[in-house]
Enzyme design. Structure first.
Site, PDB file in Angstrom:
ATOM      1  N   HIS A  44      -4.949  10.760  11.961  1.00 57.86           N
ATOM      2  CA  HIS A  44      -5.717  10.414  10.398  1.00 57.86           C
ATOM      3  C   HIS A  44      -5.056  11.337   9.485  1.00 57.86           C
ATOM      4  O   HIS A  44      -3.940  11.833   9.659  1.00 57.86           O
ATOM      5  CB  HIS A  44      -6.447  10.951  10.555  1.00 57.86           C
ATOM      6  CG  HIS A  44      -7.453  11.053   9.383  1.00 57.86           C
ATOM      7  ND1 HIS A  44      -8.654  11.290   9.634  1.00 57.86           N
ATOM      8  CD2 HIS A  44      -7.204  10.282   7.954  1.00 57.86           C
ATOM      9  CE1 HIS A  44      -9.782  10.894   8.115  1.00 57.86           C
ATOM     10  NE2 HIS A  44      -8.634  10.736   7.308  1.00 57.86           N
ATOM     11  N   LYS A  61       1.915  -3.656   7.629  1.00 57.39           N
ATOM     12  CA  LYS A  61       2.576  -3.522   5.695  1.00 57.39           C
ATOM     13  C   LYS A  61       3.896  -3.261   5.615  1.00 57.39           C
ATOM     14  O   LYS A  61       4.418  -4.423   4.436  1.00 57.39           O
ATOM     15  CB  LYS A  61       1.608  -2.628   5.259  1.00 57.39           C
ATOM     16  CG  LYS A  61      -0.157  -3.022   5.421  1.00 57.39           C
ATOM     17  CD  LYS A  61       0.125  -4.752   4.829  1.00 57.39           C
ATOM     18  CE  LYS A  61       0.083  -4.335   3.147  1.00 57.39           C
ATOM     19  NZ  LYS A  61      -0.707  -6.139   2.534  1.00 57.39           N
ATOM     20  N   TYR A  95      -1.797  -0.272  11.520  1.00 55.15           N
ATOM     21  CA  TYR A  95      -1.844  -0.908   9.527  1.00 55.15           C
ATOM     22  C   TYR A  95      -0.429  -0.779   8.712  1.00 55.15           C
ATOM     23  O   TYR A  95      -0.255  -2.010   8.439  1.00 55.15           O
ATOM     24  CB  TYR A  95      -3.052  -1.041   9.353  1.00 55.15           C
ATOM     25  CG  TYR A  95      -3.475  -0.987   7.777  1.00 55.15           C
ATOM     26  CD1 TYR A  95      -3.573  -2.306   7.145  1.00 55.15           C
ATOM     27  CD2 TYR A  95      -2.999  -0.183   6.604  1.00 55.15           C
ATOM     28  CE1 TYR A  95      -3.170  -2.380   6.202  1.00 55.15           C
ATOM     29  CE2 TYR A  95      -2.965  -0.421   5.514  1.00 55.15           C
ATOM     30  CZ  TYR A  95      -2.866  -1.692   4.582  1.00 55.15           C
ATOM     31  OH  TYR A  95      -3.260  -1.907   3.514  1.00 55.15           O
ATOM     32  N   THR A 128       0.782  -1.660  -0.336  1.00 54.43           N
ATOM     33  CA  THR A 128       0.213  -0.030   0.410  1.00 54.43           C
ATOM     34  C   THR A 128       0.783   1.655   0.247  1.00 54.43           C
ATOM     35  O   THR A 128       2.026   1.632   0.456  1.00 54.43           O
ATOM     36  CB  THR A 128      -0.826  -0.539   0.977  1.00 54.43           C
ATOM     37  OG1 THR A 128      -1.707   1.008   2.216  1.00 54.43           O
ATOM     38  CG2 THR A 128      -0.223  -0.564   2.877  1.00 54.43           C
ATOM     39  N   ASP A 129       0.506   2.056  -0.254  1.00 57.40           N
ATOM     40  CA  ASP A 129       0.913   3.860  -0.189  1.00 57.40           C
ATOM     41  C   ASP A 129       1.257   3.755   0.872  1.00 57.40           C
ATOM     42  O   ASP A 129       2.197   5.009   1.119  1.00 57.40           O
ATOM     43  CB  ASP A 129       0.181   4.728  -0.924  1.00 57.40           C
ATOM     44  CG  ASP A 129      -1.069   4.780  -0.676  1.00 57.40           C
ATOM     45  OD1 ASP A 129      -1.989   4.782  -0.464  1.00 57.40           O
ATOM     46  OD2 ASP A 129      -1.690   6.153  -1.904  1.00 57.40           O
ATOM     47  N   GLU A 130       0.256   3.583   1.768  1.00 59.24           N
ATOM     48  CA  GLU A 130       0.442   3.837   3.803  1.00 59.24           C
ATOM     49  C   GLU A 130       1.543   4.157   4.128  1.00 59.24           C
ATOM     50  O   GLU A 130       1.792   4.750   5.037  1.00 59.24           O
ATOM     51  CB  GLU A 130      -0.991   3.627   4.379  1.00 59.24           C
ATOM     52  CG  GLU A 130      -1.984   3.826   3.613  1.00 59.24           C
ATOM     53  CD  GLU A 130      -3.692   3.485   3.692  1.00 59.24           C
ATOM     54  OE1 GLU A 130      -3.205   3.594   5.451  1.00 59.24           O
ATOM     55  OE2 GLU A 130      -4.439   3.179   3.425  1.00 59.24           O
TER      56      GLU A 130
HETATM   57  P1  NAD Z   1      -9.758  -7.333   2.057  1.00 57.32           P
HETATM   58  O1  NAD Z   1      -9.821  -7.312   3.549  1.00 57.32           O
HETATM   59  O2  NAD Z   1     -11.125  -6.967   1.518  1.00 57.32           O
HETATM   60  O3  NAD Z   1      -9.340  -8.661   2.374  1.00 57.32           O
HETATM   61  C1  NAD Z   1      -8.561 -10.020   2.929  1.00 57.32           C
HETATM   62  C2  NAD Z   1      -8.895 -11.240   2.652  1.00 57.32           C
HETATM   63  O4  NAD Z   1      -7.345 -11.866   2.855  1.00 57.32           O
HETATM   64  C3  NAD Z   1      -9.943 -11.298   2.881  1.00 57.32           C
HETATM   65  O5  NAD Z   1     -10.834 -12.651   2.152  1.00 57.32           O
HETATM   66  C4  NAD Z   1      -9.646 -12.389   4.182  1.00 57.32           C
HETATM   67  O6  NAD Z   1     -10.424 -13.772   4.576  1.00 57.32           O
HETATM   68  C5  NAD Z   1      -7.604 -13.236   3.511  1.00 57.32           C
HETATM   69  N1  NAD Z   1      -7.429 -13.333   4.820  1.00 57.32           N
HETATM   70  C6  NAD Z   1      -7.345 -12.629   6.484  1.00 57.32           C
HETATM   71  N2  NAD Z   1      -6.381 -13.121   7.518  1.00 57.32           N
HETATM   72  C7  NAD Z   1      -5.635 -14.152   6.235  1.00 57.32           C
HETATM   73  C8  NAD Z   1      -4.630 -15.089   7.006  1.00 57.32           C
HETATM   74  N3  NAD Z   1      -4.383 -15.226   8.669  1.00 57.32           N
HETATM   75  N4  NAD Z   1      -5.064 -16.076   6.407  1.00 57.32           N
HETATM   76  C9  NAD Z   1      -5.399 -16.264   5.125  1.00 57.32           C
HETATM   77  N5  NAD Z   1      -6.176 -15.146   4.491  1.00 57.32           N
HETATM   78  C10 NAD Z   1      -6.236 -14.547   5.561  1.00 57.32           C
HETATM   79  O7  NAD Z   1      -8.761  -6.796   1.932  1.00 57.32           O
HETATM   80  P2  NAD Z   1      -8.221  -6.443   0.024  1.00 57.32           P
HETATM   81  O8  NAD Z   1      -8.361  -4.403   0.334  1.00 57.32           O
HETATM   82  O9  NAD Z   1      -8.655  -6.679  -0.596  1.00 57.32           O
HETATM   83  O10 NAD Z   1      -6.787  -6.113   0.663  1.00 57.32           O
HETATM   84  C11 NAD Z   1      -6.236  -7.264  -0.424  1.00 57.32           C
HETATM   85  C12 NAD Z   1      -4.258  -6.591  -0.160  1.00 57.32           C
HETATM   86  O11 NAD Z   1      -4.262  -5.445  -0.534  1.00 57.32           O
HETATM   87  C13 NAD Z   1      -3.856  -6.549   1.587  1.00 57.32           C
HETATM   88  O12 NAD Z   1      -2.856  -6.875   1.241  1.00 57.32           O
HETATM   89  C14 NAD Z   1      -4.264  -4.802   1.672  1.00 57.32           C
HETATM   90  O13 NAD Z   1      -3.113  -4.592   2.568  1.00 57.32           O
HETATM   91  C15 NAD Z   1      -3.445  -4.343   0.112  1.00 57.32           C
HETATM   92  N6  NAD Z   1      -4.446  -3.283  -0.421  1.00 57.32           N
HETATM   93  C16 NAD Z   1      -5.439  -2.782  -0.249  1.00 57.32           C
HETATM   94  C17 NAD Z   1      -5.349  -1.502  -1.070  1.00 57.32           C
HETATM   95  C18 NAD Z   1      -6.586  -0.745  -0.906  1.00 57.32           C
HETATM   96  O14 NAD Z   1      -7.573   0.159  -0.783  1.00 57.32           O
HETATM   97  N7  NAD Z   1      -8.304  -1.565  -0.145  1.00 57.32           N
HETATM   98  C19 NAD Z   1      -4.847  -0.735  -1.281  1.00 57.32           C
HETATM   99  C20 NAD Z   1      -3.829  -1.442  -1.266  1.00 57.32           C
HETATM  100  C21 NAD Z   1      -2.786  -1.992  -0.942  1.00 57.32           C
HETATM  101  P1  TYD Z   2     -10.502   3.789   4.224  1.00 59.65           P
HETATM  102  O1  TYD Z   2     -11.380   3.367   3.190  1.00 59.65           O
HETATM  103  O2  TYD Z   2     -11.048   3.050   5.368  1.00 59.65           O
HETATM  104  O3  TYD Z   2      -9.497   3.543   3.694  1.00 59.65           O
HETATM  105  P2  TYD Z   2      -7.881   4.175   4.314  1.00 59.65           P
HETATM  106  O4  TYD Z   2      -8.350   4.794   5.552  1.00 59.65           O
HETATM  107  O5  TYD Z   2      -6.424   2.803   3.982  1.00 59.65           O
HETATM  108  O6  TYD Z   2      -7.275   5.275   3.175  1.00 59.65           O
HETATM  109  O7  TYD Z   2     -11.045   5.844   4.698  1.00 59.65           O
HETATM  110  C1  TYD Z   2     -10.760   6.500   3.451  1.00 59.65           C
HETATM  111  C2  TYD Z   2     -10.613   7.978   4.275  1.00 59.65           C
HETATM  112  O8  TYD Z   2     -11.966   7.917   3.645  1.00 59.65           O
HETATM  113  C3  TYD Z   2     -10.022   8.354   5.102  1.00 59.65           C
HETATM  114  O9  TYD Z   2      -9.619   9.323   4.945  1.00 59.65           O
HETATM  115  C4  TYD Z   2     -11.272   8.278   6.192  1.00 59.65           C
HETATM  116  C5  TYD Z   2     -12.065   8.442   5.528  1.00 59.65           C
HETATM  117  N1  TYD Z   2     -13.380   7.670   5.680  1.00 59.65           N
HETATM  118  C6  TYD Z   2     -14.326   8.814   6.517  1.00 59.65           C
HETATM  119  O10 TYD Z   2     -14.672  10.122   6.826  1.00 59.65           O
HETATM  120  N2  TYD Z   2     -15.536   8.272   7.426  1.00 59.65           N
HETATM  121  C7  TYD Z   2     -15.513   6.950   7.755  1.00 59.65           C
HETATM  122  O11 TYD Z   2     -16.587   6.010   8.035  1.00 59.65           O
HETATM  123  C8  TYD Z   2     -14.623   5.813   7.186  1.00 59.65           C
HETATM  124  C9  TYD Z   2     -14.385   4.558   7.004  1.00 59.65           C
HETATM  125  C10 TYD Z   2     -13.191   6.101   5.915  1.00 59.65           C
END
Ligand code: NAD
Ligand code: TYD
Length: 335
Positions: free
Chosen positions: A275, A153, A149, A123-125
């Site tokens: 935040h 990562k 989180y 992630t970019d975070e």
């Molecule tokens: P998500 O929470 O929707 O899905 C995570 C999946 O991992 C779930 O199916 C869960 O059951 C599985 N999982 C969790 N712990 C596990 C374990 N111990 N063993 C096996 N499976 C397990 O997450 P997502 O949003 O699809 O993110 C997927 C990946 O992408 C993550 O690594 C996250 O850090 C990265 N990512 C997400 C975003 C975003 O915006 N959602 C952005 C950048 C990177």
């Molecule tokens: P989120 O979807 O949780 O992703 P991330 O924290 O990984 O960027 O949140 C996106 C942005 O939205 C973040 O600045 C927090 C804000 N946010 C709200 O304002 N209200 C909400 O209920 C949630 C879940 C997030």
């Protein structure tokens, strides 16, 4: 190609499996997922009968299971993680376990089974938080994670790189900005706001809604991962972004507008602790070296996403996220 996808029952992983089987129908995909609260086999209904798709329910921390599952694979694409910042603020034990210990276990399984190609989804975070006029993050930005989180990562990214430098395990890493699209668990802001409005509820904007995120449609992220797996240089990291920076208030107004709702549906709530103000990605390395760039505009992607949630209300009804959100709001945002 035989690929094991971890976390394939989650949001991005399930979209990846559909994307990959559609584009490379002869490849064989195994999905290893523990089915935590975020994993949902409903996300994979379209592919569950595909003869080239297989599901294993299992934890990435389980050494024997992972070792067996990785045997004979050509590549591991590692999505599995605890992924929600607010949950990591409440309790980060599962984040350290899955994101750090689980990644370590997979890396050893890759090393012990003939140095299986390993692509790590990050992630970019991990880069921290930008000021309003700072340059976007790139592959040379120093790590500065600020939430439990992002710290977990960052730890996993460092481990993955360490296995390249120390053991020459063939790895690549992608650091991507905020994803949105179908099948995203409605705890993240876009699906939460869409499904709240569908249910006639208000949308909770943290603070004044001034925080900025760079939004990418999930298929664009997965096309970037595809490009890295096929053309990326081993040992390298690639930043992927959506070229769509918006404040949370701008984002909220777009959602309200597309759903025909007014600003009286906004509820300003206390800010998230620690935040991060702004994330933005400079993806010129991926563009120049891999020919990748995001293809879906935010307007197109948001419309498609809202349509999907409207047409799949049954999917939403089967998800229990309400209790946790109420608990979080009460204990962390209203104190
Ligand atoms: P998500 O929470 O929707 O899905 C995570 C999946 O991992 C779930 O199916 C869960 O059951 C599985 N999982 C969790 N712990 C596990 C374990 N111990 N063993 C096996 N499976 C397990 O997450 P997502 O949003 O699809 O993110 C997927 C990946 O992408 C993550 O690594 C996250 O850090 C990265 N990512 C997400 C975003 C975003 O915006 N959602 C952005 C950048 C990177
Ligand atoms: P989120 O979807 O949780 O992703 P991330 O924290 O990984 O960027 O949140 C996106 C942005 O939205 C973040 O600045 C927090 C804000 N946010 C709200 O304002 N209200 C909400 O209920 C949630 C879940 C997030």
């Amino acid at each position: 190609m035989k690929i094991i996808v971890t976390g394939g029952a989650g949001f991005i992983g399930s979209n990846f499996i559909r994307y990959w089987l559609n584009k490379y129908p002869d490849d064989r995909l195994t999905n290893l997922d523990a089915l935590t609260y975020a994993g949902n086999l409903e996300n994979l209904r379209e592919v569950e009968k595909n003869k080239n798709y297989k599901f294993i329910k299992g934890d990435i921390c389980d050494e024997n299971l992972v070792n067996d599952a990785v045997k004979g694979m050509d590549a591991i694409v590692h999505f599995a993680a605890e992924s929600h910042v607010d949950r990591s603020i409440m309790d980060c034990r599962d984040f350290i376990r899955a994101n750090v210990m689980g990644t370590r276990n997979l890396l050893d399984a890759a090393k012990n089974n003939g140095f299986v190609r390993f692509h790590h989804i990050s992630t970019d975070e991990v880069f921290g938080s930008l000021g309003p006029r700072d340059k976007a993050f790139n592959e040379r930005t120093p790590y500065d994670p600020r939430s439990p989180y992002s710290a977990s990562k960052a730890a996993s990214d460092h481990l993955v790189r360490a296995y390249w430098h120390t053991h020459k395990l063939p790895i690549t890493i992608s650091n991507c900005s905020n994803n949105y699209g179908p099948y995203q668990f409605p705890e993240k802001v876009i699906p939460l706001f869409i499904t709240n409005l569908m249910a006639g509820k208000k949308v909770p904007v943290y603070g004044q809604g001034e925080n900025i995120r760079d939004w990418i449609y999930v298929d664009d992220h997965n096309a970037g991962v595809d490009a890295i797996i096929k053309k990326g240089q081993i040992g390298e990291t690639y930043c992927l972004g959506g070229n769509s920076e918006l404040t949370n208030l701008e984002l909220t107004k777009k959602i309200l507008n597309l759903m025909g709702k007014g600003e009286e549906m906004i509820e300003y709530v206390a800010d998230r602790p620690g935040h991060d103000l702004r994330y933005a990605m400079d993806f010129s390395k991926a563009a120049n070296e891999l020919g990748w760039r995001p293809a879906v505009s935010f307007e197109q992607g948001l419309k498609k996403t809202i349509e999907w949630y409207k047409n799949n209300n049954g999917w939403r009804q089967n998800i229990k996220s309400g209790e946790y959100l109420e608990y979080y709001k009460k204990n962390y945002l209203e104190r």
